[in-house]
Scaffold this motif. Structure first.
Motif, mmCIF file in Angstrom:
data_model
loop_
_atom_site.group_PDB
_atom_site.id
_atom_site.type_symbol
_atom_site.label_atom_id
_atom_site.label_comp_id
_atom_site.label_asym_id
_atom_site.label_seq_id
_atom_site.Cartn_x
_atom_site.Cartn_y
_atom_site.Cartn_z
ATOM 1 N N LEU A 31 55.342 21.485 -1.261
ATOM 2 C CA LEU A 31 54.299 21.492 -0.246
ATOM 3 C C LEU A 31 54.034 22.924 0.194
ATOM 4 O O LEU A 31 54.923 23.608 0.690
ATOM 5 N N VAL A 32 52.773 23.377 0.033
ATOM 6 C CA VAL A 32 52.450 24.768 0.325
ATOM 7 C C VAL A 32 51.378 24.924 1.394
ATOM 8 O O VAL A 32 51.200 26.015 1.938
ATOM 9 N N SER A 33 50.652 23.857 1.721
ATOM 10 C CA SER A 33 49.602 23.959 2.736
ATOM 11 C C SER A 33 49.314 22.591 3.327
ATOM 12 O O SER A 33 49.313 21.586 2.609
ATOM 13 N N VAL A 34 49.072 22.562 4.643
ATOM 14 C CA VAL A 34 48.832 21.305 5.346
ATOM 15 C C VAL A 34 47.684 21.480 6.331
ATOM 16 O O VAL A 34 47.605 22.490 7.036
ATOM 17 N N ILE A 35 46.785 20.511 6.365
ATOM 18 C CA ILE A 35 45.778 20.400 7.419
ATOM 19 C C ILE A 35 46.020 19.062 8.108
ATOM 20 O O ILE A 35 46.000 18.014 7.466
ATOM 21 N N ASN A 36 46.278 19.092 9.399
ATOM 22 C CA ASN A 36 46.635 17.887 10.139
ATOM 23 C C ASN A 36 45.446 16.953 10.317
ATOM 24 O O ASN A 36 44.277 17.347 10.191
ATOM 25 N N ALA A 37 45.757 15.712 10.618
ATOM 26 C CA ALA A 37 44.722 14.694 10.821
ATOM 27 C C ALA A 37 43.833 15.055 12.006
ATOM 28 O O ALA A 37 44.293 15.597 13.009
ATOM 29 N N SER A 38 42.539 14.760 11.862
ATOM 30 C CA SER A 38 41.583 14.999 12.934
ATOM 31 C C SER A 38 40.323 14.201 12.654
ATOM 32 O O SER A 38 40.164 13.620 11.574
ATOM 33 N N SER A 39 39.447 14.161 13.634
ATOM 34 C CA SER A 39 38.174 13.449 13.447
ATOM 35 C C SER A 39 37.272 14.176 12.458
ATOM 36 O O SER A 39 36.373 13.582 11.882
ATOM 37 N N ASP A 40 37.519 15.461 12.256
ATOM 38 C CA ASP A 40 36.747 16.242 11.292
ATOM 39 C C ASP A 40 37.372 16.051 9.916
ATOM 40 O O ASP A 40 38.122 16.886 9.417
ATOM 41 N N ASN A 41 37.055 14.900 9.286
ATOM 42 C CA ASN A 41 37.749 14.522 8.057
ATOM 43 C C ASN A 41 37.024 14.902 6.777
ATOM 44 O O ASN A 41 37.441 14.538 5.683
ATOM 45 N N GLU A 42 35.901 15.614 6.870
ATOM 46 C CA GLU A 42 35.201 16.051 5.663
ATOM 47 C C GLU A 42 34.542 17.401 5.925
ATOM 48 O O GLU A 42 34.751 18.030 6.964
ATOM 49 N N GLY A 43 33.773 17.859 4.950
ATOM 50 C CA GLY A 43 33.171 19.175 5.085
ATOM 51 C C GLY A 43 34.010 20.235 4.404
ATOM 52 O O GLY A 43 34.828 19.956 3.526
ATOM 53 N N SER A 44 33.832 21.481 4.814
ATOM 54 C CA SER A 44 34.515 22.613 4.184
ATOM 55 C C SER A 44 35.946 22.746 4.696
ATOM 56 O O SER A 44 36.185 22.712 5.903
ATOM 57 N N LYS A 45 36.873 22.898 3.771
ATOM 58 C CA LYS A 45 38.278 23.108 4.096
ATOM 59 C C LYS A 45 38.812 24.241 3.220
ATOM 60 O O LYS A 45 38.397 24.407 2.067
ATOM 61 N N THR A 46 39.748 24.996 3.760
ATOM 62 C CA THR A 46 40.356 26.096 3.017
ATOM 63 C C THR A 46 41.867 26.025 3.141
ATOM 64 O O THR A 46 42.398 25.911 4.249
ATOM 65 N N HIS A 47 42.531 26.087 2.004
ATOM 66 C CA HIS A 47 43.992 26.129 1.951
ATOM 67 C C HIS A 47 44.408 27.474 1.355
ATOM 68 O O HIS A 47 43.886 27.877 0.310
#
Length: 369
Positions: A31-47
């Motif tokens: 495991l190298v990167s985590v984004i926690n649960a939130s209402s913003d569940n789509e769109g742009s994400k960066t790890h």
């Protein structure tokens, strides 16, 4: 669920995510990167994460160099689409796009495993594994089913009933093969019906809907073919086959787990919202309790009990589900397909009940009771 699995510096880079909004990136199962649960569940994400590059022996005294890995994604859940770009030290290494078809064809590297305590479902799974251990069991079960139904009715009716069951299960098998899934074939269970078993796991709610509803759809086709045969020959046998086969498949479409209708309801409702899914499944269970109480159907009550346990497991694992949800068009199409199939089966039953024959009116009397 597994959203992405690509090569990164000779090792697997895997992106896991869910509708709850959380995302996790694994590099070589670390495991190298985590984004926690939130209402913003789509769109742009960066790890982003760093790897250490060690020097050879001649340069061992120098500190290890760092390699910056960055994964950017643009995620849309309904309809599902993910665009991704992988950077190594700010240089683009690979990029691409995945959609629903890609998810359907994938074999997750680490599928979600839900630990279950001792239950009827566990006993059922063990029984199925024993059934799949020898092909000769198919013949034994088919013979036992023929003998059981012949004892209850007649051998002619028993053969017709088995034909209905096989045609229904064949619809499930065809749907599995359409999605490229390996199948074990059809098993007939005396007094219980039939089972179409597959080797592979489903990856999307759409697969669950299609595989579930294709059995009753093939059953509807058989009833319509029997209707045409009755029109051509005038044989009352074909009329009875059409009507009772319609009743059999209509029963299977009851929105109760583990019946086909329960799987369809679960896939549609849990694709909308987890709470909506739970409420819809509970409503189906309550309806099943009322029906089993009214008609004295002990078997239906037993299946309702199993289905209720499955609802609980589905709710508890809702955030870890590996199944891609239906988009809005899929939800609407699935609902229309379900309602149309139910309506057509009721129409067949109603048509033959109107002929005035006491035996042919029995399926309608069961529905009205």
């Amino acid at each position: 669920m597994e959203l992405l699995n690509i090569d990164c510096l000779g090792k697997n880079l895997r992106l896991e995510g869910s509708l709850a909004g959380w995302q996790q990136v694994f590099w070589d199962d670390n495991l190298v990167s985590v984004i926690n649960a939130s209402s913003d569940n789509e769109g742009s994400k960066t790890h982003e994460f760093e790897l250490s590059q060690h020097h050879d022996d001649a340069l061992a005294e120098q500190p290890p160099a760092s390699i910056l890995i960055k994964l950017t994604t643009e995620l849309l859940w309904q309809p599902f689409k993910i665009d991704y770009t992988l950077y190594v030290n700010e240089q683009v290494i690979t990029q691409g796009q995945r959609d629903t078809k890609d998810i359907e064809r994938q074999t997750p590297q680490h599928p979600v495993v839900v630990k279950q305590k001792f239950s009827l479902i566990g006993l059922g799974s063990l029984a199925l594994k024993l059934l799949k251990s020898a092909k000769v069991i198919k013949v034994v079960l088919a013979g036992a089913s023929l003998a059981a139904y012949s004892w209850l009715f007649s051998w002619q009716f028993a053969l017709a009933l088995i034909a209905c069951l096989v045609f229904h299960e064949f619809g499930h098998v065809k749907a599995m093969k359409y999605f490229g899934m390996k199948t074990k074939g059809i098993y007939l269970i005396p007094f219980m019906g039939g089972l179409a078993l597959g080797d592979d796991k489903i990856n999307t709610r759409w697969q669950d809907v299609v595989i579930s509803i294709m059995g009753p759809t093939f059953g509807l086709i058989m009833s319509l073919l029997s209707l045409v045969a009755y029109w051509i020959t005038g044989e009352i046998f074909f009329a009875g086959l059409a009507s009772f086969n319609a009743l059999l498949n209509l029963f299977n479409l009851l929105p109760i787990l583990p019946l086909d209708g329960g799987h369809i309801l679960k896939s549609i409702s849990f694709s909308m919202n987890s709470i909506v899914g739970l409420v819809a499944c509970i409503a189906g269970a309550v309806a099943g309790i009322f029906i089993s109480y009214s008609l004295g159907l002990a078997l239906l009550g037993f299946m309702l009990l199993i289905g209720s346990v499955e609802i609980v497991f589905e709710w508890r694992s809702r955030h870890q589900s590996h199944l891609l949800p239906l988009d809005k068009y899929g939800q609407l199409f699935s609902a229309i397909w379900y309602v149309a199939t139910v309506g057509a089966l009721i129409g067949v039953i109603w048509y033959f009940a109107g002929m005035g024959d006491e035996l042919l009116s029995l399926p309608l009397q069961i529905l009205k009771s």
